[in-house]
Design an enzyme around this catalytic site. Sequence first.
Site, short mmCIF file in Angstrom:
data_model
loop_
_atom_site.label_atom_id
_atom_site.label_comp_id
_atom_site.label_asym_id
_atom_site.label_seq_id
_atom_site.Cartn_x
_atom_site.Cartn_y
_atom_site.Cartn_z
N HIS A 152 32.31 61.78 42.57
CA HIS A 152 33.69 61.50 43.15
C HIS A 152 34.00 62.58 44.13
CE1 HIS A 152 38.01 60.58 43.01
NE2 HIS A 152 38.08 61.87 43.39
N ASN A 201 25.58 57.25 49.81
CA ASN A 201 25.11 57.77 48.61
C ASN A 201 24.02 57.11 48.04
OD1 ASN A 201 26.55 60.26 47.69
ND2 ASN A 201 28.05 58.94 48.65
C1 GRF Z 1 31.85 58.78 48.47
O1 GRF Z 1 32.62 59.70 48.80
C2 GRF Z 1 31.78 58.78 46.80
O2 GRF Z 1 32.06 60.14 46.36
C3 GRF Z 1 32.96 58.04 46.61
O3 GRF Z 1 33.18 56.87 47.41
C4 GRF Z 1 32.23 57.51 48.59
C5 GRF Z 1 31.23 56.33 48.84
O4 GRF Z 1 30.57 56.68 49.93
N1 GRF Z 1 33.14 57.62 45.21
P1 GRF Z 1 29.26 56.02 50.46
O5 GRF Z 1 29.27 54.46 50.38
O6 GRF Z 1 28.32 56.33 49.53
O7 GRF Z 1 28.85 56.42 52.03
#
Ligand code: GRF
Length: 183
Positions: free
Chosen positions: A102, A14
């Site tokens: 989330h 992300n």
């Molecule tokens: C994501 O699914 C986000 O929604 C949650 O933690 C995860 C992080 O994934 N809070 P990444 O590290 O961004 O791949």
Amino acid sequence: MKRIAVFASGNGSNFQALVENANDVYEVVLLICDCNDSYVIQRANKLGIKSFIFNPKNFDYESMLLNKLNEYKVDYIALAGYMRIIGPVLLKAFPNKIINIHPSLLPAFKGKDAILQAFKYGVRITGVTVHYVESGIDTGKIIEQMPMSIKEKMTYKEVEMEIHKVEHTLYPKVLTKLLREDS
Ligand code: GRF
């Protein structure tokens, strides 16, 4: 142009989506990470984004983070897989300016492993929520949600991949809209 710091603890997909979709509304100026061997740090290096790695065992680490955020003139904080609770120091310094993503339709499946919780429960509709951060876990005001169907034969891995795909388009889009309205 709003200046964003992303807080992340792990993989960082992300974080990368936010960096790659930066535009005339926001730019990611800093990664804050609480773990020195997280993959997200490698992503930041490759993407040319400065990172600040801190030791959460330090007493009052949030005051230290606040100094860093001020040094980088950060306007907003985007949490992206940050595995710590935001404390009063940052909440007070960034009122309504800390956002989280989330991987469930809140208020369902709060906390850790939300995708797995939803899969095991057997819900047919799950999704992703972008919300403001407050002192509780995954409880702040909802900004946007995107639903997603879990089809009968989908495996957990497939659901997880689909959720992440949704996240990677939703998060930059929602931040852009929100920050545009704030300028
Ligand atoms: C994501 O699914 C986000 O929604 C949650 O933690 C995860 C992080 O994934 N809070 P990444 O590290 O961004 O791949």
